[in-house]
Design a protein around this motif. Sequence first.
Motif, mmCIF file in Angstrom:
data_model
loop_
_atom_site.group_PDB
_atom_site.id
_atom_site.type_symbol
_atom_site.label_atom_id
_atom_site.label_comp_id
_atom_site.label_asym_id
_atom_site.label_seq_id
_atom_site.Cartn_x
_atom_site.Cartn_y
_atom_site.Cartn_z
ATOM 1 N N GLN A 123 -26.522 -17.209 -24.939
ATOM 2 C CA GLN A 123 -27.704 -17.391 -24.185
ATOM 3 C C GLN A 123 -28.701 -18.031 -24.924
ATOM 4 O OE1 GLN A 123 -28.480 -13.383 -22.528
ATOM 5 N NE2 GLN A 123 -27.569 -14.226 -20.657
ATOM 6 N N PRO A 124 -29.567 -18.986 -24.304
ATOM 7 C CA PRO A 124 -30.561 -19.903 -24.957
ATOM 8 C C PRO A 124 -31.636 -19.118 -25.671
ATOM 9 C CG PRO A 124 -29.864 -20.872 -22.928
ATOM 10 C CD PRO A 124 -29.267 -19.450 -22.805
ATOM 11 N N ARG A 125 -32.256 -19.610 -26.415
ATOM 12 C CA ARG A 125 -33.210 -18.880 -27.089
ATOM 13 C C ARG A 125 -34.644 -19.705 -26.771
ATOM 14 N NH1 ARG A 125 -31.509 -19.078 -33.304
ATOM 15 N NH2 ARG A 125 -29.697 -17.563 -33.257
ATOM 16 N N GLY B 167 -27.285 -16.440 -16.833
ATOM 17 C CA GLY B 167 -28.091 -15.300 -16.103
ATOM 18 C C GLY B 167 -29.342 -14.790 -16.785
ATOM 19 N N LYS B 168 -29.600 -15.618 -17.914
ATOM 20 C CA LYS B 168 -30.713 -15.114 -18.464
ATOM 21 C C LYS B 168 -32.124 -15.253 -17.678
ATOM 22 C CE LYS B 168 -33.363 -15.555 -22.943
ATOM 23 N NZ LYS B 168 -33.056 -15.358 -24.253
ATOM 24 N N CYS B 169 -31.989 -16.439 -16.679
ATOM 25 C CA CYS B 169 -33.629 -16.481 -16.061
ATOM 26 C C CYS B 169 -33.167 -16.417 -14.735
ATOM 27 C CB CYS B 169 -34.220 -17.661 -16.349
ATOM 28 S SG CYS B 169 -33.335 -19.251 -16.199
ATOM 29 N N PRO C 291 -34.424 -18.092 -11.903
ATOM 30 C CA PRO C 291 -34.377 -19.409 -10.862
ATOM 31 C C PRO C 291 -32.983 -19.932 -11.081
ATOM 32 C CG PRO C 291 -36.256 -19.484 -12.536
ATOM 33 C CD PRO C 291 -35.726 -18.300 -13.010
ATOM 34 N N CYS C 292 -32.219 -19.992 -12.257
ATOM 35 C CA CYS C 292 -31.027 -20.214 -12.343
ATOM 36 C C CYS C 292 -29.936 -19.477 -11.877
ATOM 37 C CB CYS C 292 -30.944 -20.953 -13.703
ATOM 38 S SG CYS C 292 -29.140 -21.423 -14.237
ATOM 39 N N ARG C 293 -30.135 -18.290 -12.371
ATOM 40 C CA ARG C 293 -29.191 -17.464 -12.014
ATOM 41 C C ARG C 293 -28.941 -17.167 -10.431
ATOM 42 N NH1 ARG C 293 -31.243 -13.080 -14.380
ATOM 43 N NH2 ARG C 293 -32.322 -12.622 -12.325
ATOM 44 N N GLU C 294 -30.089 -16.951 -9.811
ATOM 45 C CA GLU C 294 -30.179 -16.858 -8.485
ATOM 46 C C GLU C 294 -30.088 -17.876 -7.717
ATOM 47 O OE1 GLU C 294 -30.123 -13.613 -7.077
ATOM 48 O OE2 GLU C 294 -30.052 -12.938 -9.018
ATOM 49 N N PHE D 284 -35.008 -21.761 -17.544
ATOM 50 C CA PHE D 284 -35.524 -21.380 -18.985
ATOM 51 C C PHE D 284 -34.575 -22.539 -19.972
ATOM 52 C CE2 PHE D 284 -34.623 -19.320 -23.013
ATOM 53 C CZ PHE D 284 -35.950 -18.673 -23.230
ATOM 54 N N CYS D 285 -33.516 -23.138 -19.469
ATOM 55 C CA CYS D 285 -32.795 -24.026 -20.264
ATOM 56 C C CYS D 285 -32.342 -25.277 -19.117
ATOM 57 C CB CYS D 285 -31.827 -23.608 -21.126
ATOM 58 S SG CYS D 285 -30.277 -23.704 -20.211
ATOM 59 N N ALA D 286 -32.059 -26.485 -19.805
ATOM 60 C CA ALA D 286 -31.725 -27.690 -18.887
ATOM 61 C C ALA D 286 -30.456 -27.618 -18.139
ATOM 62 C CB ALA D 286 -31.508 -28.670 -20.018
#
Lengths: 436, 297
Positions: A188-190, A343-345, A347-350, A387-389
Motif C-alpha cells: 500500500q502506498p506511503r 483499499g487504503k483510501c 475515494p478510490c476504494r469506494e 491517496f495515490c495515482a
Amino acid sequence: MTTLTPILSATWDDPRSWTLETYERAGGYAALKKALGMSKEDLVQLTKDSGLRGRGGAGFPTGMKWGFLPPPDGGPRYLVVNADESEPGTCKDIPLMMANPQVLIEGVAITSFAIGCDHAFIYLRGEVVHVYRRLLRAVEEAYAAGHLGKDIHGSGFNLDVTVHAGAGAYICGEETALLDSLEGRRGQPRLKPPFPAVAGLYARPTVVNNVESIASVPSIVSGGADWFGGMGTEKSKGYGIFSLSGHVTRPGQYEAPLGITLRELLDMAGGIRNGHELKFWTPGGSSTPLFTQEHLDVPLDFESVGAAGSMLGTRALQIFDETTCVVRAVDRWTDFYKHESCGKCTPCREGTWWLKQIMGRLEHGQGTEEDLDKLLDICDNVLGRAFCALGDGATSPITSSIKYFRDEYVAHLTQGGCPFDRDAATVFATNQKVNA
Amino acid sequence: MENYGEQTASGYFRVAQESKEPYAPEVEAQFQADAEQIIARYPQKRSALLPMLHLVQSVDGYVTGRGIALCAELLELTEAEVSGVATFYTQYKRHPNGDYTVGVCTNTLCAVMGGDKIWDTVSERLGIGHDETTEDGKITLERVECNAACDFAPVVMANWEFFDNQTPESTLQMVEDLRAGKDVRPTRGPDKVATFKETSRVLAGFLDGHADEGVGAGPASLEGLKLAKERGWTAPAMGGTSDVQPEGSGAPAGAGAGQPGEEHSSTDTPANAPGEKPGTDASDSTQQPATPGEKGN
Ligand SMILES: Cc1cc2nc3c(=O)[nH]c(=O)nc-3n(C[C@H](O)[C@H](O)[C@H](O)COP(=O)(O)O)c2cc1C
Ligand code: SF4
C-alpha cells in the motif's frame, strides 16, 4: 521523417540474446568499466545533462532524482528497480528483460556506483516466471564475470543485487507501495513526503527507477549526453520503446526517438488491420486519457501529449478499430481498477466500486442517462482526492470516453444493450477473413 | 454475462483444519534451510516474507495454516501479520490449487482481441469459473489482468508461462494436454510448463535450470528491429564524446543514417539547487495529477 533507433532492442534477435556472452560480444559492460573510472558526481551530472526522464510513466528527470539523495552519512542507500510492469497495455520491460537482462544489470551497476549504493534490488512482478529465471541467471553470470560482487573490476566498488518476485498486485508498481511490498508488507502506498530519496527502503535514502530508465544508462555513459539528446525533442530527449498492440497489422515493440507520432508508427506497423479504421487509442496505458483519430499527429513526447489532454505514460499504444465498443472497453478497465484498488483510501476504494457498478449496467443497456452524470460526478470526487495515482488513473478512461463518445453510451440505453458484435472485434475474425 | 464462478469474500482467509497439521520433520527442516537462504538475500528479514509464501505454495500447493505459522515463527511475526500479507496478493492461493493455473487475460485489450471468447470456451468446457479447480485437481482456471504481453494478444498464462496469440481451440488443446499429463511448451518460456509447486519454488528465488531454454524474444517483440534492419535504420553513431568502442553497452554501431527528431545540445544543469524538491521540477509541471506515474517523486 522519423526513423527507428534500435538500441536496447538491437540484439533481441540473436539466438541467445539473453546470455552474457552475447551481450559482451556486442560491447556490453564497456560502459561499466568506463563509469568506474569516472567520479560519482560526473556520472550524476552526465545523466542530468542527457535529459533522460523516467520511463515508468511520470517522466521525472532521472539525474535530478539521483541528485536528491542526501549526502552520505555512512549508512546504506539503495537502488530499487521497478520491474512490476502491470499498467494495462504496457509491455516493454518484460520483453526487454527476457531478451536482454544484462543491459539492465549493467545499468544497475553503473547507477549503484553513481549513487553510492552497495545493495540493489529488482522488484519483478511475480506473474512472469521465465523472466525471473532470466534475471536470476543474468545476475549469476554477472557475478561470475566480476561485474557484480566484491571489488568490481579492481575499483574497490562492491555491489550485491537481489532479484525479488512479487505476488500479483498492480499497486506494487507505485513506488512507495513497492517499497512496502519489498519490506514484506501489504503493498500500500506511503504518504509523501518523505520521498524515497530521503526515507525509502528500510527508511534509508533510496532511488526507485523504472527498468527502461536504468537500462538506458549504459548507452548514455557510452554515447554521451549529446548523443542521447540528439534524439528526441527539446524537453523529451532520447529514445524509448513504443509498444503497439490491438488492431494493427504488425503489433510489437518499436524503439524510436521520443516525439514520433502514431501516424508514423502505424505506418511502420502496417497500419490498422486490413479493412478497418482507427477508432480510439491510449497513448500510455489505460490510465492515460483516450485519444482518437484527431490525435494521430500529436508528437509522442511528454509535453505534446500533455498539451493534447492526455499523458505519454509508458508509451503503451493500445489501438482499437471501429469494431470495438468503447463502453465495453472502459467497463473492463474499470473492473481492473476496482480489483486493483488497494483499499487504503476511501475515494478510490469506494469510488472504483461504484464506477464499476454503473459502467457494468451501462454496457448491458440497463443504465439511464443520469448515470453518465453520476459517473462524471464520482470521477470528479476521485480525481485529485485519492491517496495515490491509481485512483486518478481509474477516472481517465471514463471521462475521456464520455468526452469523445457520449453518443455511444446513449446508444446502449436506446437499444437496451451493447450494439456491437463482439466477434467482429476479435483477431480470429481477421484471420477468418484472410483465410476465406 | 461473464461467468466469474463462485465469488467468495476476498479479504477473508479460510484455512482448512487439515492445513494446520504439522509438517513432517524432514519437510520442515528443508523448509527452514531454504528459508535461511531466502532471508540471507535481504538486509532485514521481513523482506523474505513474499518469497517464503511462494515457498509455502511450493510445498503445500497453497498457503496453508501451517505454512503461515512457520513463516511467522521464522520471521518473528504474528500469524495475523503473515495472513494479512498473504491475502493481499492474488498469486497466493487460499485453497488447494490445481497442478496448473490457467489464466486467461480478460483485461480490455486481450478481451477485445478474443480473450473473452477464449474464457467462455474454456470455462464452459471445464465447467468451472474463476479461481475454481477441476475435480481431477489438474486445472485451476483464472481470469487474469494484463500480463505485459499485449502485442501478443490474446494471451493465456499457464503457471505464469506465456502462451501468446491464442485461439479458443489452441487454449482448449493446451488445457486438454495438461490434463492428460502431456508436456506442454509455452511460446516464450522453458521447454515445458512446470507444475504449480515447481513454479512456486522458482518464484521463491530458486533457479530450476531452465533459464536458457526458449526464445529470447517472440516475433512481435522483434517487429521494430526487423523493420529497422530492412530499411537500414540505426541509432546515431556514438562518437566524439565517448572514448569507448562505438559498440559500447550493447548499443549498435550506428552509421548515423537515422534522422531522429531534432538535434539539441545538452543543457548545463548544475547539481540540484538547494531549493529543488522532488515533484516540483518545472519540466514536470505539464503532468496532470491523473498520472500512472506520479504526484512528485
Ligand atoms: C498505480 C501505479 C502503478 C505503477 N506501476 C509502475 C510500474 O509497473 N513500473 C514502473 O516503472 N513505474 C510504475 N509506476 C510509477 C512509479 O510510481 C514510479 O514513478 C516509477 O517507478 C519511477 O521510475 P522512473 O522515474 O524511472 O520512471 C506506477 C505508478 C502508479 C501510481
Ligand atoms: S488511490 Fe486507490 S490504490 Fe491508491 S492508496 Fe487509495 S485506495 Fe490505494
